[in-house]
Design a protein around this motif. Structure first.
Motif, PDB file in Angstrom:
ATOM      1  N   GLN A 267       0.833  -1.206   0.000  1.00 43.06           N
ATOM      2  CA  GLN A 267       0.000   0.000   0.000  1.00 43.06           C
ATOM      3  C   GLN A 267       0.869   1.257   0.000  1.00 43.06           C
ATOM      4  N   ASP A 268       1.811   1.300   0.971  1.00 44.66           N
ATOM      5  CA  ASP A 268       2.699   2.457   1.069  1.00 44.66           C
ATOM      6  C   ASP A 268       3.586   2.568  -0.162  1.00 44.66           C
ATOM      7  N   SER A 269       4.031   1.412  -0.670  1.00 42.88           N
ATOM      8  CA  SER A 269       4.870   1.410  -1.866  1.00 42.88           C
ATOM      9  C   SER A 269       4.153   2.140  -2.990  1.00 42.88           C
ATOM     10  N   ARG A 270       2.889   1.818  -3.123  1.00 41.57           N
ATOM     11  CA  ARG A 270       2.095   2.388  -4.197  1.00 41.57           C
ATOM     12  C   ARG A 270       2.023   3.906  -4.049  1.00 41.57           C
ATOM     13  N   VAL A 271       1.767   4.357  -2.833  1.00 35.60           N
ATOM     14  CA  VAL A 271       1.668   5.803  -2.580  1.00 35.60           C
ATOM     15  C   VAL A 271       2.984   6.487  -2.937  1.00 35.60           C
ATOM     16  N   VAL A 272       4.080   5.881  -2.455  1.00 28.85           N
ATOM     17  CA  VAL A 272       5.392   6.485  -2.694  1.00 28.85           C
ATOM     18  C   VAL A 272       5.698   6.512  -4.190  1.00 28.85           C
ATOM     19  N   MET A 273       5.391   5.418  -4.896  1.00 30.65           N
ATOM     20  CA  MET A 273       5.708   5.360  -6.326  1.00 30.65           C
ATOM     21  C   MET A 273       4.847   6.340  -7.118  1.00 30.65           C
ATOM     22  N   GLU A 274       3.583   6.460  -6.716  1.00 28.38           N
ATOM     23  CA  GLU A 274       2.716   7.428  -7.405  1.00 28.38           C
ATOM     24  C   GLU A 274       3.268   8.838  -7.226  1.00 28.38           C
ATOM     25  N   LEU A 275       3.795   9.089  -6.021  1.00 28.44           N
ATOM     26  CA  LEU A 275       4.384  10.396  -5.739  1.00 28.44           C
ATOM     27  C   LEU A 275       5.593  10.645  -6.642  1.00 28.44           C
ATOM     28  N   LEU A 276       6.440   9.607  -6.764  1.00 29.52           N
ATOM     29  CA  LEU A 276       7.616   9.756  -7.626  1.00 29.52           C
ATOM     30  C   LEU A 276       7.179   9.948  -9.080  1.00 29.52           C
TER      31      LEU A 276
ATOM     32  N   ASN B  92      11.026  16.108 -13.708  1.00 30.93           N
ATOM     33  CA  ASN B  92      12.262  15.716 -13.025  1.00 30.93           C
ATOM     34  C   ASN B  92      12.845  14.439 -13.608  1.00 30.93           C
ATOM     35  N   THR B  93      14.149  14.321 -13.484  1.00 31.54           N
ATOM     36  CA  THR B  93      14.828  13.085 -13.855  1.00 31.54           C
ATOM     37  C   THR B  93      14.894  12.213 -12.607  1.00 31.54           C
ATOM     38  N   ILE B  94      14.515  10.952 -12.754  1.00 29.01           N
ATOM     39  CA  ILE B  94      14.514  10.083 -11.586  1.00 29.01           C
ATOM     40  C   ILE B  94      15.319   8.833 -11.851  1.00 29.01           C
ATOM     41  N   LEU B  95      16.180   8.498 -10.894  1.00 31.81           N
ATOM     42  CA  LEU B  95      16.912   7.235 -10.945  1.00 31.81           C
ATOM     43  C   LEU B  95      16.436   6.401  -9.781  1.00 31.81           C
ATOM     44  N   LEU B  96      15.870   5.242 -10.100  1.00 30.73           N
ATOM     45  CA  LEU B  96      15.257   4.416  -9.067  1.00 30.73           C
ATOM     46  C   LEU B  96      15.948   3.063  -9.038  1.00 30.73           C
ATOM     47  N   VAL B  97      16.477   2.700  -7.897  1.00 32.54           N
ATOM     48  CA  VAL B  97      17.043   1.359  -7.747  1.00 32.54           C
ATOM     49  C   VAL B  97      15.958   0.490  -7.150  1.00 32.54           C
ATOM     50  N   THR B  98      15.739  -0.658  -7.724  1.00 32.53           N
ATOM     51  CA  THR B  98      14.685  -1.515  -7.177  1.00 32.53           C
ATOM     52  C   THR B  98      14.975  -2.984  -7.441  1.00 32.53           C
ATOM     53  N   HIS B  99      14.386  -3.815  -6.595  1.00 33.83           N
ATOM     54  CA  HIS B  99      14.430  -5.262  -6.824  1.00 33.83           C
ATOM     55  C   HIS B  99      13.100  -5.748  -7.373  1.00 33.83           C
ATOM     56  N   ASN B 100      12.123  -4.867  -7.358  1.00 32.45           N
ATOM     57  CA  ASN B 100      10.754  -5.259  -7.690  1.00 32.45           C
ATOM     58  C   ASN B 100      10.461  -4.975  -9.164  1.00 32.45           C
ATOM     59  N   PRO B 101      10.339  -6.013  -9.987  1.00 26.90           N
ATOM     60  CA  PRO B 101      10.105  -5.807 -11.422  1.00 26.90           C
ATOM     61  C   PRO B 101       8.816  -5.043 -11.689  1.00 26.90           C
ATOM     62  N   GLU B 102       7.837  -5.178 -10.781  1.00 27.65           N
ATOM     63  CA  GLU B 102       6.570  -4.455 -10.945  1.00 27.65           C
ATOM     64  C   GLU B 102       6.782  -2.958 -11.102  1.00 27.65           C
ATOM     65  N   LEU B 103       7.803  -2.445 -10.393  1.00 29.19           N
ATOM     66  CA  LEU B 103       7.992  -0.998 -10.362  1.00 29.19           C
ATOM     67  C   LEU B 103       8.524  -0.450 -11.680  1.00 29.19           C
TER      68      LEU B 103
ATOM     69  N   MET C 292       5.208  -3.116 -17.768  1.00 23.57           N
ATOM     70  CA  MET C 292       6.361  -3.711 -17.113  1.00 23.57           C
ATOM     71  C   MET C 292       7.413  -3.996 -18.174  1.00 23.57           C
ATOM     72  N   ALA C 293       8.677  -3.735 -17.845  1.00 23.59           N
ATOM     73  CA  ALA C 293       9.729  -3.938 -18.835  1.00 23.59           C
ATOM     74  C   ALA C 293       9.786  -5.413 -19.224  1.00 23.59           C
ATOM     75  N   ARG C 294      10.177  -5.641 -20.460  1.00 23.03           N
ATOM     76  CA  ARG C 294      10.122  -6.987 -21.019  1.00 23.03           C
ATOM     77  C   ARG C 294      10.999  -7.967 -20.223  1.00 23.03           C
ATOM     78  N   HIS C 295      12.253  -7.592 -20.016  1.00 26.94           N
ATOM     79  CA  HIS C 295      13.166  -8.496 -19.314  1.00 26.94           C
ATOM     80  C   HIS C 295      12.777  -8.617 -17.849  1.00 26.94           C
ATOM     81  N   ALA C 296      12.301  -7.504 -17.306  1.00 29.77           N
ATOM     82  CA  ALA C 296      11.881  -7.529 -15.909  1.00 29.77           C
ATOM     83  C   ALA C 296      10.753  -8.526 -15.731  1.00 29.77           C
ATOM     84  N   ARG C 297       9.864  -8.563 -16.714  1.00 32.74           N
ATOM     85  CA  ARG C 297       8.738  -9.482 -16.654  1.00 32.74           C
ATOM     86  C   ARG C 297       9.244 -10.922 -16.659  1.00 32.74           C
TER      87      ARG C 297
END
Lengths: 292, 407
Positions: free
Chosen positions: A177-186, A194-205, A231-236
């Motif tokens: 739930q919180d993840s979703r809020v934070v990602m929507e904010l980003l 803005n330019t955003i660089l996001l490090v993640t382990h979650n392919p969904e993001l 969702m990115a192809r390889h991430a999927r």
């Protein structure tokens, strides 16, 4: 003219036998307004890359041009000013100062700019309104939920209107739930240009990203443009693949998850079917840790 | 920026309340002891200078020990002369008294430090034998009764200080009561007016805690082994004071077989001697007190180092959001300064308290002057800067990613 221009950037840690190559001649060009998701296993150099782009660390070799200026070997004070004015950090563990209330935490970068307290507070208050935290201004960080703390941290990152937001696993510590809020904010911040660089382990993001980088052993092994919302192809592929453990793996005592590294899936030059060099990531991780 | 740093510093010091208190304690003790010692020295000097000035410029003081060098200046003082028994004798007193150049002469002979009265015994009394004109020489008023006169020289009369009157008899005016000294009874003949001045160079004793008895009585108490601490001589108005000093010097030297083991001091020389003695003692004790300040400073450094390593992560965060090394340095410097200046202020407060207590319950009159306060403020700021610069530099030089990773 790209906003970020990395040319054959390497980063070495340690000395002699214990030398570890955290980044191996990485070249990368980031345009203004991109939302880049960086994926890869632990120890693949994602954080090191972010630290170098965020001017928290200096590359051992190579050049880094930020906004048309060579910045890799600038004096520390100059780099601090660039961090203050150009770059906003969002960390996995929020990194709010525990003894300051939300408002003071958010206003802290302005303090270092020398802004008067009244203007600082007003500006911080406005930004908190933006992230929906206006009613929590005078809360202390320990009184906030993870999602609220991360929103405050994003407000702090935004307060100097930086051109780059570096978010190192911002949802790593949050529930969905919180993840979703934070990602929507980003995503909203990204829509503002803005330019955003996001490090993640979650392919969904990767759905939020316009471009996805895959890292392995200190190199970028995949670079994929993707439509926002998809969702990115390889991430999927990583996401849907089920972990498998073979008898060989069990004999080697290695978890299937480690075998499940993305390079095989992503690197077109890698031949299928060859057993992976399972020891590699483990050793790298160790070397990274023992440095201090 | 600075006010922000101060706010941050105070916040973080309050967070660690006990640690802050104990760290400050070192500085508090250091500053308060230095201020107290210096103010005591200053107070003594003040008292004695006042006393010397009260004597007037035409009074010569003869003291045992040689403190005047050949050029006539005050020689670098040798404290041994204070340890030796007095070389002056009653013969010297009478020789000086017979000189034509002096109008009045009074010796001060130390007898004992114990006296008892209606309220019991006191052992911090200065019992001295003297002649009747001492009070006139000292310009010391008598509140009750009268001084003993020349005719009473063989009588057991005593003139006592106001403190002694209160302590031995519990009344302001004990004239006619009996004070016992060394087994003999003395009738209180007069009570001195309270005086702020101390005895010349006899630091502890002042007139308030003195008992004066006639020389004849003193001689009988000490079986003629009286210890003449000093001889005061007023020079006749028409005489040249330097000539008089030379005459007194040669007369006493003649008595002593040609050896000049005493000094004849004019007012300004007496001031010089006092200045030197007190200066030396004050400096010495201040140096001892300053050691506690040094220890306090090291305490600050220690705690600041601990604080820096505890707050490694905070430093990392601050650097990540754009603090320069200098801004981090300032933050920790201000924190160290807040500790030492806070300690300094409390220390000054405590020395005022000590000052008050000393003034109320002892015969000392310490004076905290503006230069002492400036010194204390300077020292505490200096201590703060010197001992927090190293921890602050350590904080400022931390590598941001190591700091962020650290806990």
């Amino acid at each position: 003219m790209a906003l970020i221009e990395l040319d054959e950037v390497s980063k070495l840690y340690g000395f002699g036998d214990a030398t570890t190559l955290a980044l191996d001649e990485v070249s990368l060009s980031v345009e203004k307004g991109e939302f880049i998701a960086v994926m890869g296993p632990s120890g693949s150099g994602k954080t090191t890359l972010m630290n170098i782009i965020g001017l928290l660390d200096r590359p051992s070799h190579g050049s880094y041009v930020l906004g048309g200026k060579q910045v890799a070997h600038q004096p520390a004070a100059q780099q601090a000013k660039l961090r203050r004015d150009q770059i906003g950090f969002v960390f996995q563990f929020y990194n709010l100062l525990p003894r300051l209330n939300v408002l003071d935490n958010v206003a802290l970068p302005l303090t270092y700019k020398g802004m008067t307290p009244v203007r600082r507070a007003k500006r911080a208050s406005d930004i908190l309104e933006l992230v929906g935290m206006r009613d929590r201004e005078y809360y202390m960080p320990y009184q906030l939920s993870g999602g609220q703390a991360q929103r405050a941290a994003i407000a702090r990152a935004l307060i100097n209107r930086p051109s780059i937001i570096i978010a190192d696993e911002p949802t790593g510590n949050l529930d969905s739930q919180d993840s979703r809020v934070v990602m929507e904010l980003l995503a909203e911040v990204h829509r503002q240009g803005n330019t955003i660089l996001l490090v993640t382990h979650n392919p969904e993001l990767t759905r939020y990203a316009s471009r996805v980088l895959y890292m392995y052993d200190g190199t970028i092994v995949g670079d994929e443009k993707t439509a926002i919302g998809q969702m990115a192809r390889h991430a999927r592929r990583i996401f849907f693949r089920k972990p498998r453990t073979t008898d060989n793996d069990i004999a080697a005592g290695v978890s299937a998850l480690i075998r499940d590294v993305p390079d095989k899936a992503l690197n077109p030059r890698a031949k299928r079917g060859r057993p992976p060099k399972v020891k590699k990531p483990a050793r790298r991780r160790k070397a990274y840790r023992t440095k201090n | 920026m600075w006010s922000g740093n101060l706010k941050t510093a105070i916040g973080s010091l309050r967070q660690r309340r006990w640690r802050t208190i104990f760290t400050m304690l070192g500085i508090v003790i250091g500053i308060s002891s230095v201020v107290t010692v210096v103010s005591l020295g200053y107070g003594f000097k003040h008292q004695i200078v006042g006393q010397i000035n009260q004597l007037g410029s035409n009074v010569l003081t003869v003291r045992p020990g040689k403190v005047i060098d050949k050029q006539g200046g005050v020689s670098s003082l040798n404290l041994y002369s204070f340890l030796a028994p007095s070389t002056l004798t009653s013969d010297d007193v009478s020789s000086v008294r017979h000189l034509g150049l002096v109008s009045s002469v009074a010796p001060i002979e130390f007898v004992t430090n114990v006296a008892s009265g209606d309220n019991g015994e006191l052992d911090n009394v200065f019992v001295a034998g003297t002649s009747s004109n001492l009070f006139d020489l000292l310009h010391q008023n008598i509140n009750y009764g009268a001084p003993f006169s020349e005719d009473d020289a063989d009588q057991n009369f005593a003139v006592i200080g106001s403190d002694i009157a209160a302590k031995l008899f519990g009344v302001l005016n004990p004239v006619g009561s009996t004070v016992h000294i060394d087994g003999q009874d003395f009738i209180v003949h007069g009570v001195l007016a309270p005086s702020s001045g101390g005895f010349l160079s006899i630091a502890q004793a002042d007139y308030n805690t003195s008992v004066f008895i006639p020389t004849a009585a003193a001689d009988s108490l000490t079986s003629n082994h009286s210890n003449v601490l000093q001889i005061l001589a007023r020079v006749k108005p028409q005489a040249n004071i330097d000539q008089a000093a030379a005459r007194i010097r040669s007369t006493i030297a003649h008595n002593h077989g040609g050896t000049v083991d005493f000094s004849v001091l004019k007012q300004n020389e007496l001031l010089g001697v006092t200045d030197q003695v007190l200066g030396k003692i004050t400096n010495f004790i201040s140096a001892l007190a300053a050691i506690s300040l040094l220890v306090g400073g090291i305490g600050i450094m220690n705690i600041m180092l601990v604080s820096v390593s505890e707050r490694t992560r905070e430093i990392g965060i601050r650097k990540a959001i754009g603090a320069t090394n200098r801004q981090i340095l300032n933050q920790f410097l201000v924190e160290g300064l807040a500790l030492s200046i806070g300690g300094g202020i409390i220390g000054i407060g405590i020395s005022y308290l000590v000052n008050l207590i000393l003034r109320l319950y002892s015969s000392w009159h310490p004076v905290i002057s503006v230069p002492i306060l400036i010194l204390a403020a300077g020292v505490s700021i200096g201590t703060g800067i010197i001992f927090s610069i190293a921890p602050a530099l350590q904080a400022a030089r931390k590598n941001p990613i190591d700091a962020l990773r650290g806990e």
